[in-house]
Design a protein around this motif. Structure first.
Motif, PDB file in Angstrom:
ATOM      1  N   VAL A 116      -2.715   4.636  -2.953  1.00 29.74           N
ATOM      2  CA  VAL A 116      -3.781   5.277  -2.184  1.00 29.74           C
ATOM      3  C   VAL A 116      -3.672   6.787  -2.338  1.00 29.74           C
ATOM      4  O   VAL A 116      -2.566   7.351  -2.302  1.00 29.74           O
ATOM      5  CB  VAL A 116      -3.701   4.887  -0.695  1.00 29.74           C
ATOM      6  CG1 VAL A 116      -4.825   5.549   0.108  1.00 29.74           C
ATOM      7  CG2 VAL A 116      -3.777   3.379  -0.539  1.00 29.74           C
ATOM      8  N   ILE A 145      -6.088   1.858   5.267  1.00 27.65           N
ATOM      9  CA  ILE A 145      -6.443   0.989   4.142  1.00 27.65           C
ATOM     10  C   ILE A 145      -5.750  -0.364   4.283  1.00 27.65           C
ATOM     11  O   ILE A 145      -6.362  -1.422   4.090  1.00 27.65           O
ATOM     12  CB  ILE A 145      -6.063   1.654   2.805  1.00 27.65           C
ATOM     13  CG1 ILE A 145      -6.831   2.961   2.601  1.00 27.65           C
ATOM     14  CG2 ILE A 145      -6.298   0.698   1.642  1.00 27.65           C
ATOM     15  CD1 ILE A 145      -8.324   2.804   2.514  1.00 27.65           C
ATOM     16  N   TRP A 147      -5.849   1.706  -7.849  1.00 23.66           N
ATOM     17  CA  TRP A 147      -5.847   2.854  -6.927  1.00 23.66           C
ATOM     18  C   TRP A 147      -7.006   2.724  -5.942  1.00 23.66           C
ATOM     19  O   TRP A 147      -8.064   2.191  -6.281  1.00 23.66           O
ATOM     20  CB  TRP A 147      -6.023   4.159  -7.694  1.00 23.66           C
ATOM     21  CG  TRP A 147      -4.839   4.616  -8.496  1.00 23.66           C
ATOM     22  CD1 TRP A 147      -4.003   3.848  -9.249  1.00 23.66           C
ATOM     23  CD2 TRP A 147      -4.391   5.959  -8.648  1.00 23.66           C
ATOM     24  NE1 TRP A 147      -3.049   4.622  -9.863  1.00 23.66           N
ATOM     25  CE2 TRP A 147      -3.271   5.932  -9.515  1.00 23.66           C
ATOM     26  CE3 TRP A 147      -4.817   7.184  -8.157  1.00 23.66           C
ATOM     27  CZ2 TRP A 147      -2.576   7.084  -9.883  1.00 23.66           C
ATOM     28  CZ3 TRP A 147      -4.134   8.343  -8.520  1.00 23.66           C
ATOM     29  CH2 TRP A 147      -3.019   8.282  -9.367  1.00 23.66           C
ATOM     30  N   VAL A 148      -6.801   3.242  -4.744  1.00 25.15           N
ATOM     31  CA  VAL A 148      -7.871   3.397  -3.758  1.00 25.15           C
ATOM     32  C   VAL A 148      -7.998   4.881  -3.445  1.00 25.15           C
ATOM     33  O   VAL A 148      -7.027   5.517  -3.031  1.00 25.15           O
ATOM     34  CB  VAL A 148      -7.581   2.612  -2.466  1.00 25.15           C
ATOM     35  CG1 VAL A 148      -8.690   2.859  -1.438  1.00 25.15           C
ATOM     36  CG2 VAL A 148      -7.443   1.123  -2.752  1.00 25.15           C
ATOM     37  N   ASN A 180      -9.486   7.482  -1.029  1.00 23.65           N
ATOM     38  CA  ASN A 180      -9.919   7.429   0.364  1.00 23.65           C
ATOM     39  C   ASN A 180     -10.602   8.726   0.797  1.00 23.65           C
ATOM     40  O   ASN A 180     -10.298   9.805   0.290  1.00 23.65           O
ATOM     41  CB  ASN A 180      -8.692   7.164   1.260  1.00 23.65           C
ATOM     42  CG  ASN A 180      -9.074   6.913   2.696  1.00 23.65           C
ATOM     43  OD1 ASN A 180     -10.160   6.408   2.989  1.00 23.65           O
ATOM     44  ND2 ASN A 180      -8.194   7.276   3.617  1.00 23.65           N
ATOM     45  N   LYS A 202      -2.941   5.434   4.229  1.00 19.26           N
ATOM     46  CA  LYS A 202      -2.387   4.132   3.841  1.00 19.26           C
ATOM     47  C   LYS A 202      -2.499   3.106   4.969  1.00 19.26           C
ATOM     48  O   LYS A 202      -2.846   1.953   4.732  1.00 19.26           O
ATOM     49  CB  LYS A 202      -0.909   4.290   3.451  1.00 19.26           C
ATOM     50  CG  LYS A 202      -0.660   5.130   2.221  1.00 19.26           C
ATOM     51  CD  LYS A 202       0.793   5.089   1.808  1.00 19.26           C
ATOM     52  CE  LYS A 202       1.741   5.571   2.880  1.00 19.26           C
ATOM     53  NZ  LYS A 202       1.532   6.974   3.251  1.00 19.26           N
ATOM     54  N   VAL A 205       0.867  -1.172   0.000  1.00 14.94           N
ATOM     55  CA  VAL A 205       0.000   0.000   0.000  1.00 14.94           C
ATOM     56  C   VAL A 205       0.906   1.225   0.000  1.00 14.94           C
ATOM     57  O   VAL A 205       1.651   1.462   0.955  1.00 14.94           O
ATOM     58  CB  VAL A 205      -0.926  -0.010   1.233  1.00 14.94           C
ATOM     59  CG1 VAL A 205      -1.860   1.187   1.193  1.00 14.94           C
ATOM     60  CG2 VAL A 205      -1.727  -1.308   1.282  1.00 14.94           C
TER      61      VAL A 205
END
Length: 599
Positions: A506, A342, A534-535, A537, A339, A331
Motif C-alpha cells: 500500500v 485497506i 499494489w494499492v 490510496n 494500511k 497488507v
C-alpha cells in the motif's frame, strides 16, 4: 530533540526543516534517523550513511541513519573481541550463539542510540542532536529499552550470556544506559515533539504516545500539527470536506494534548524534498505557488489520458481475492499510507462475498477494531456479516506474558535452580520479539482451515524485522530437517507460496511513499516473497476538486501514478481520496461494492 508520531504524519520533513533552520542560525546540528525504513536521503537529495555526513548547501548540518544491521556487526565484534584467545573455543561459540539472534540487532541499534545521547565525545561536537524516529510503537520500544536493560542487568546473574553479550562485562554499558535514562528525563536536555496530522487517528496516537512518554519520565513535550488546510475553495465539495474533517478532528483535542504547547504547519502545494523546500517550509512560505482558478485545470492533463487509467478500483481486487482459495492477505507499507483502512475494507468485502475472515494487526500502534467500530476479539456483527468477521491485535506485552507463562508451565518439573535460571532468562526484553513472531506464525496457520486471514502489518521497517525473524527461524528449522519426520512447512514457506499468501503493498501517490514502497518490494523479493500487487490510496487525481492547492497536489501525483502502473507494480488498484472518514462497516463496504446492506 525527538520527532515522533504515527507513520506518515511528516516526522522526517518536519525534523529536516527544524535541522536546516537551526544550522542556518549558526548552530552545529546532527540529524539522526532511527527508522529502519529511513528516507533522509530522499529528503535531502544526498547519500546518508551510518556515520555523520555533511549536507551540501547547509553548513553546520550533519545527517546519519542508524543502520541496525551494521550496528549489530560492530557491536558483536566489540563484545566478542576481548574474549578471543582468552576463553575456550566452545565458550566463545556459546557467546556467539547467544548473540546471533535478531534481538541483538535491536540491542545494537539501541546501544548506538545511547552513545549518541550519552557520550560527551559525540554530543560535544554538536549544539543539537535531532532524532527522526520510527513510527510511534517502535519508538516507544526504543525509549523503553534503557530502563528495561538496566533492570535486566541489575537482576541478572553475572554468569552466562545474553543477546547483550557476557553479563559479567556489562558494567560500563549499564552506566551508559543509566546516563541515557537521565538525559531523556531531563527537560533542560530533551524535548519530545509529537508530530501529527489534523486527523482523529493521528491525534489519538499522539496523545497515547505522550502519555506513555510521560510515564517514562519524558515530560518536556510539544505538539506539531502538520498539513493544516485552512482556506478551502468556496463551493468545492472535496476541499470543504477536507477542511471540515480537520477542524472536527482538532476541535475535541485529546485531553493529553490540551496542555502541550502546539504549533501548526500549513499544507503545502509542492513536493517537500530538497533544502530549498525545507527552508520554505520553515519560513511558512509555499515551496511553489499554487495555480489559480481555471489555470489549475489547464495545468493538469485528464486522468484518463495517463497509463495509470488502467488501475481498477478496490472492488476489483476483492472480487479477485474472493474468487481464489482462502489464505493469508498481508497488507504492507510505510506508516500512514492507510494500511489498516485497506485491510479492514478487504476483510469486510470478503465477508460480504460469503467468506469467513479473521482481521489482525502486527502493528504495536494498530487499531483495526477502531476502524471497524467494534470490540477487539469479538465477532463483528451487522447485516450481511453475521459474525463471520473476527478481529484481534498482536499486543507485544500480552504476547510476552502469554509466552512466558507457557514456558514456565512447561518447565514446572525443573529443579528450583534451573527454574530460577529460566525465569531470569525470560526477563530479557529479547523475548518480546520471539513472542510476537510466534503470534504472527499463529495467524498464518489460521489461514489453513478454510478462512481468510487479513493481516495489517506494522510500518515497513518493523515488518522487515519480523520477516528477518521468519527467515532466521526457517533456516534454523531446515538445518535440522533431516532429523524431523514428515513434511515441514515453515512460516516463510507460507509467505513465499502465492497460493497461500497474497502480499499487497500500500502506498500514497507521493514521491517518498512510492520510493519507500519500491524499496520494501525489493526487500520482499530478496526474501523470496513476490507481492501480489499494489494499492494506491487516497488519490486526489480524479476526485473532481477545483481547489488550487489540492489541484496542485493532484498534479504532483501523476508522475507517481505512472511510475507505479508502468514501472513498479505487476498490477495495481486505485482508491480515490474519500470525503467521509472511512470508519464503520457500511463505509468500508462501500469501497468494495457492497454499500446498500453492509453493517
Amino acid at each position: 530533540m525527538f520527532f515522533t508520531g504515527k507513520g506518515g504524519v511528516g516526522k522526517t520533513t518536519v525534523a529536516g526543516a527544524a535541522a536546516v533552520a537551526l544550522a542556518d542560525a549558526g548552530r552545529r546540528v546532527l540529524l539522526v534517523s532511527t527508522d529502519p525504513a529511513s528516507n533522509l536521503g530522499d529528503l535531502f537529495g544526498t547519500a546518508v550513511g551510518p556515520e555523520p555526513g555533511v549536507v551540501p548547501g547547509v553548513p553546520g548540518l550533519a545527517v546519519m541513519n542508524l543502520d541496525p544491521v551494521q550496528a549489530a556487526a560492530g557491536y558483536r565484534e566489540r563484545v566478542l573481541g576481548p574474549y578471543r584467545g582468552v576463553v575456550t573455543a566452545e565458550e566463545l561459540r556459546g557467546i556467539e550463539e547467544q548473540m546471533a539472534g535478531e534481538c541483538t540487532v535491536e540491542v545494537a541499534a539501541f546501544d548506538r542510540f545511547t552513545q549518541l545521547i550519552a557520550h560527551p565525545e559525540t554530543v560535544g561536537l554538536y549544539d543539537h542532536v535531532l532524532f527522526d524516529t520510527a513510527p510511534t510503537g517502535h519508538t516507544l520500544r526504543l525509549l523503553n529499552l534503557p530502563s528495561a536493560w538496566s533492570e535486566y542487568i541489575e537482576t541478572s546473574d553475572a554468569a552466562g550470556a545474553s543477546c547483550l553479550g557476557p553479563r559479567s562485562g556489562l558494567a560500563s554499558q549499564q552506566e551508559q544506559y543509566h546516563q541515557a535514562v537521565g538525559e531523556l528525563g531531563n527537560p533542560a536536555r530533551t524535548t519530545m515533539a509529537l508530530v501529527s496530522r489534523p486527523e482523529s487517528g493521528a491525534l489519538a496516537e499522539a496523545a497515547r504516545a505522550g502519555a506513555e512518554l510521560k510515564a517514562l519520565g519524558i515530560r518536556n513535550q510539544r505538539l506539531i500539527v502538520n498539513g493544516l488546510f485552512s482556506r478551502p475553495l468556496a463551493g468545492d465539495s472535496v476541499a470543504q470536506a477536507l477542511a471540515a474533517r480537520q477542524e472536527a478532528a482538532l476541535d475535541p483535542l485529546p485531553r493529553q494534548l490540551r496542555e502541550v504547547p502546539a504549533v501548526s504547519v500549513a499544507l503545502s502545494a509542492a513536493d517537500l524534498t530538497g533544502v530549498p523546500a525545507l527552508r520554505a517550509l520553515r519560513n511558512g512560505l509555499p515551496a511553489s505557488a499554487p495555480v489559480d482558478g481555471d489555470r489549475a485545470t489547464d495545468r493538469i492533463a485528464p486522468f484518463a489520458e495517463g497509463a495509470e487509467k488502467n488501475m481498477p478500483a478496490l472492488e476489483a481486487l476483492v472480487d479477485e481475492l474472493a474468487a481464489g482459495e482462502p489464505g493469508s492477505v498481508l497488507v504492507v507499507g510505510k506508516g500512514g499510507v492507510g494500511k489498516t483502512t485497506i485491510a479492514a475494507a478487504i476483510a469486510i468485502g470478503l465477508v460480504r462475498r460469503g467468506h469467513e475472515v479473521h482481521l489482525s494487526t502486527t502493528d504495536p500502534a494498530g487499531r483495526p477494531a477502531e476502524i471497524l467500530g467494534t470490540d477487539e476479539f469479538a465477532p463483528h456483527t451487522g447485516p450481511g456479516v453475521d459474525g463471520r468477521l473476527t478481529v484481534s491485535r498482536i499486543e507485544p506485552a500480552a504476547e510476552l506474558a502469554r509466552y512466558t507463562a507457557e514456558r514456565l508451565q512447561a518447565a514446572e518439573r525443573l529443579g528450583p535452580e534451573r527454574r530460577a535460571l529460566l525465569e531470569e532468562d525470560l526477563r530479557s526484553p529479547c523475548y518480546t520479539e520471539v513472542a510476537v513472531f510466534r503470534a504472527f506464525s499463529g495467524l498464518l496457520n489460521r489461514a489453513t482451515r478454510g478462512r481468510f486471514v487479513v493481516i495489517d502489518t506494522a510500518p515497513s521497517g518493523h515488518t522487515l524485522r519480523l520477516l528477518d525473524l521468519t527467515g532466521s527461524y526457517h533456516r534454523q528449522i531446515m538445518a535440522g530437517a533431516g532429523q524431523v519426520q514428515g513434511r515441514i512447512t515453515t512460516p516463510l514457506m507460507r509467505l513465499r507460496d502465492p497460493a497461500r499468501t497474497r502480499v499487497l503493498v500500500v502506498t500514497l501517490p507521493e514521491l517518498t511513499p512510492v520510493s519507500e514502497a519500491a524499496v520494501l518490494q525489493e526487500d520482499l523479493r530478496r526474501a523470496g516473497i513476490e507481492p501480489y500487487g499494489w494499492v494506491v490510496n487516497a488519490s486526489l487525481t480524479g476526485s473532481g476538486t477545483r481547489d488550487p492547492l489540492l489541484r496542485s497536489r493532484a498534479a504532483l501525483e501523476r508522475s507517481q501514478l505512472r511510475r507505479v502502473a508502468c514501472e513498479l507494480a505487476s498490477r495495481a488498484w486505485l482508491l480515490p481520496w474519500q470525503a467521509q472518514p472511512l470508519t464503520g462497516g457500511r463505509r468500508l463496504a462501500a469501497l468494495t461494492g457492497h454499500a446498500d446492506d453492509a453493517g
